[in-house]
Scaffold this motif. Structure first.
Motif, short mmCIF file in Angstrom:
data_model
loop_
_atom_site.label_atom_id
_atom_site.label_comp_id
_atom_site.label_asym_id
_atom_site.label_seq_id
_atom_site.Cartn_x
_atom_site.Cartn_y
_atom_site.Cartn_z
N PRO A 232 0.85 -1.20 0.00
CA PRO A 232 0.00 0.00 0.00
C PRO A 232 0.88 1.25 0.00
O PRO A 232 2.05 1.20 0.42
N ALA A 233 0.33 2.37 -0.45
CA ALA A 233 1.11 3.61 -0.49
C ALA A 233 1.47 4.06 0.91
O ALA A 233 2.55 4.61 1.15
N SER A 234 0.56 3.86 1.85
CA SER A 234 0.78 4.38 3.20
C SER A 234 -0.20 3.71 4.17
O SER A 234 -1.18 3.08 3.74
N VAL A 235 0.06 3.92 5.46
CA VAL A 235 -0.90 3.45 6.47
C VAL A 235 -2.25 4.15 6.26
O VAL A 235 -3.31 3.53 6.41
N PHE A 251 -11.37 3.21 15.51
CA PHE A 251 -11.26 4.17 16.61
C PHE A 251 -9.99 4.99 16.41
O PHE A 251 -8.89 4.43 16.25
N ALA A 252 -10.14 6.32 16.43
CA ALA A 252 -8.99 7.22 16.31
C ALA A 252 -8.35 7.40 17.69
O ALA A 252 -9.01 7.22 18.72
N PRO A 253 -7.06 7.76 17.72
CA PRO A 253 -6.39 7.92 19.02
C PRO A 253 -7.11 8.90 19.95
O PRO A 253 -7.17 8.67 21.16
N TRP A 254 -7.69 9.98 19.38
CA TRP A 254 -8.33 10.98 20.24
C TRP A 254 -9.56 10.44 20.96
O TRP A 254 -10.04 11.03 21.93
N GLU A 255 -10.08 9.29 20.52
CA GLU A 255 -11.28 8.74 21.17
C GLU A 255 -10.93 8.01 22.47
O GLU A 255 -11.83 7.64 23.23
N HIS A 256 -9.63 7.79 22.70
CA HIS A 256 -9.17 7.17 23.95
C HIS A 256 -9.81 5.80 24.19
O HIS A 256 -10.20 5.47 25.31
N VAL A 257 -9.91 5.02 23.12
CA VAL A 257 -10.34 3.63 23.26
C VAL A 257 -9.06 2.80 23.32
O VAL A 257 -8.47 2.47 22.30
N THR A 258 -8.62 2.50 24.53
CA THR A 258 -7.30 1.86 24.68
C THR A 258 -7.39 0.34 24.58
O THR A 258 -6.36 -0.33 24.49
N TRP A 283 -8.12 -0.38 15.78
CA TRP A 283 -7.54 0.82 16.38
C TRP A 283 -6.58 1.46 15.36
O TRP A 283 -5.64 0.79 14.90
N GLU A 284 -6.81 2.71 15.03
CA GLU A 284 -5.95 3.35 14.01
C GLU A 284 -4.48 3.31 14.42
O GLU A 284 -3.61 3.06 13.59
N GLU A 285 -4.22 3.54 15.72
CA GLU A 285 -2.81 3.56 16.13
C GLU A 285 -2.24 2.14 16.25
O GLU A 285 -1.04 1.98 16.48
N GLY A 286 -3.07 1.15 16.06
CA GLY A 286 -2.62 -0.25 16.10
C GLY A 286 -2.41 -0.81 14.71
O GLY A 286 -2.41 -2.03 14.53
N VAL A 287 -2.24 0.05 13.71
CA VAL A 287 -1.96 -0.40 12.33
C VAL A 287 -0.59 0.11 11.94
O VAL A 287 -0.31 1.31 12.05
N LYS A 288 0.27 -0.81 11.50
CA LYS A 288 1.63 -0.42 11.12
C LYS A 288 2.00 -1.08 9.80
O LYS A 288 1.63 -2.23 9.56
N LEU A 289 2.68 -0.33 8.95
CA LEU A 289 3.05 -0.84 7.63
C LEU A 289 4.55 -0.74 7.45
O LEU A 289 5.15 0.31 7.73
N GLU A 290 5.19 -1.84 7.04
CA GLU A 290 6.61 -1.81 6.65
C GLU A 290 6.68 -2.45 5.28
O GLU A 290 6.68 -3.67 5.15
N SER A 291 6.64 -1.62 4.25
CA SER A 291 6.60 -2.09 2.86
C SER A 291 5.38 -2.99 2.66
O SER A 291 4.25 -2.55 2.81
N ARG A 292 5.59 -4.29 2.41
CA ARG A 292 4.43 -5.17 2.17
C ARG A 292 3.95 -5.84 3.47
O ARG A 292 3.01 -6.62 3.44
N TYR A 295 0.83 -4.90 9.90
CA TYR A 295 0.53 -5.37 11.26
C TYR A 295 -0.74 -4.64 11.72
O TYR A 295 -0.84 -3.42 11.56
N PHE A 296 -1.68 -5.36 12.26
CA PHE A 296 -2.83 -4.68 12.86
C PHE A 296 -3.51 -5.57 13.89
O PHE A 296 -3.45 -6.79 13.83
N PHE A 297 -4.14 -4.90 14.86
CA PHE A 297 -4.99 -5.58 15.84
C PHE A 297 -6.44 -5.41 15.39
O PHE A 297 -6.80 -4.39 14.81
N GLN A 298 -7.27 -6.39 15.71
CA GLN A 298 -8.71 -6.16 15.57
C GLN A 298 -9.42 -6.86 16.72
O GLN A 298 -8.98 -7.92 17.18
N ALA A 299 -10.51 -6.25 17.17
CA ALA A 299 -11.31 -6.84 18.24
C ALA A 299 -12.65 -7.29 17.68
O ALA A 299 -13.21 -6.64 16.78
#
Ligand code: NAD
Length: 340
Positions: A232-235, A251-258, A283-292, A295-299
């Motif tokens: 993908p081009a970006s996260v 959920f965006a970080p500002w929503e404080h859903v930890t 969780w938006e802050e729980g998505v990470k991209l390193e080239s192809r 990594y992400f969490f889902q509940a």
């Protein structure tokens, strides 16, 4: 004329599916079943649902409790086009004999083996392949969550390989006898059965799953590492793709859903279904991209994620909508889920 639906087994999944059927413009809930009188039976009666006996249930028990029944499951089956079986694990296979004898189409749940039905079903994954079938199996809560995400990632970037660890809830909130209440239990089936179950929807998906069970009742969490075919081009592109797909809630970080407690508190505040979270939570802050490598969490809210899928399975079976997305749009509007 509306498609007439019975729900056999009015527990965690069945009561939610019954409510969801009752809300659809093209479906009619003809009746639900209980084996014994209980607070759930009384609630069904109070909602105006026709109640029938299933399993070893006795009419006299229900009469004594002041919750009248209209007959047995066999009587209900003469009045419907399809039955949604929401009985406990492995009981659906036994119930299938009743459905076959009545000549009624049937939808089973993920606690049954895949051969209980002609095909396994996920609305985003394989709606078209399930059109016109007489029997379908809506895959389990974890498999539904993985299949939804797989449908998105495969169609957009392709998936070379997927490794997921499932952190599974110990019990549903009302299950007072189950555990563990302390400790973490590894699942020694390695890899776990969830990967092969996802392959009932996507036979060519390379996916390996492992699992542990933890003392919580709220939700499951999946820890995912996906090697995509194209980067993908970006996260931000990944997040936009999930955000614009039905049945994902970000959920965006500002929503404080930890974690899962706040995600389910959001569901209680929102008040859909039985205060349910029918979407995959990301969780938006729980998505990470390193080239192809993504990594992400889902509940996954185990009690409700399969509810909209059961509705779409009925539409696929009776060819009631022009496409999977069209069916999902009708379902989600009726359930109050926001359009993606
Ligand atoms: P549940 O125990 O909450 O409800 C099952 C209901 O079926 C109960 O009311 C029970 O009295 C009734 N029942 C018992 N014997 C019956 C019979 N012979 N005929 C009809 N009904 C009978 O179970 P559940 O959690 O709702 O699970 C139902 C199915 O959904 C299972 O296949 C399960 O694997 C699947 N599922 C459960 C979850 C979850 O987290 N609860 C998630 C996804 C899928």
């Amino acid at each position: 004329m509306k498609t007439r639906v019975a729900v056999n087994g009015y527990g965690t999944i069945g009561k939610r599916v019954a409510d969801a059927v009752a809300r659809q413009p093209d479906l009619e809930l003809v009746g639900v079943t209980k084996t014994h009188p209980s607070y759930e039976a009384r609630h069904a009666h109070d909602k105006g649902y026709a109640l029938y006996l299933s399993g070893e249930g006795k009419a006299s028990e229900f009469e004594a409790a002041g919750v009248p029944v209209a007959g047995r499951i066999e009587d209900l089956l003469t009045k419907v086009d399809v039955v949604v079986d929401a009985a406990p694990d492995k009981v659906g296979k036994e119930n299938r004999k009743l459905y076959d004898a009545a000549g009624v189409r049937a939808i089973f749940q993920g606690g049954e083996k895949k051969d209980v039905a002609e095909a396994s079903f996920n609305a985003l994954g394989n709606y078209e392949a399930c059109r016109g079938k007489r029997t379908l199996r809506v895959v389990s809560c974890n498999t539904t969550g993985l299949a939804r995400a797989a449908a998105v990632l495969r169609s957009r970037w392709g998936v070379d390989n997927w490794e997921a660890t499932l952190v599974r809830r110990a019990a549903d909130p009302a299950e007072s006898k189950k555990g563990p209440i302390n400790g973490i239990l590894p699942t020694f089936q390695l890899p776990s059965h969830h990967g092969p179950d996802v392959q009932t929807i996507f036979p060519d998906l390379s996916i390996q799953t492992t699992a542990v069970v933890v003392p919580t009742t709220l939700m499951h969490v999946h820890v995912n590492h996906v090697r995509l075919t194209r980067a993908p081009a970006s996260v931000a592109e990944v997040l936009t793709t999930f955000r614009t797909t039905p049945r994902f809630h970000l959920f965006a970080p500002w929503e404080h859903v930890t974690g899962t407690p706040e995600a389910m508190e959001f569901a209680r505040d929102r008040g859909l279904g039985l205060n349910d979270m029918m979407e995959n939570v990301i969780w938006e802050e729980g998505v990470k991209l390193e080239s192809r490598d993504l990594y992400f969490f889902q509940a996954i809210h185990q009690e409700s994620i399969v509810v909209p899928e059961n509705i779409d399975a009925i539409r696929a079976m009776f060819d009631l909508a022009p496409s999977g997305p069209a069916s999902m749009a009708i379902t989600d509007k009726a359930l109050g889920l926001s359009a993606a």
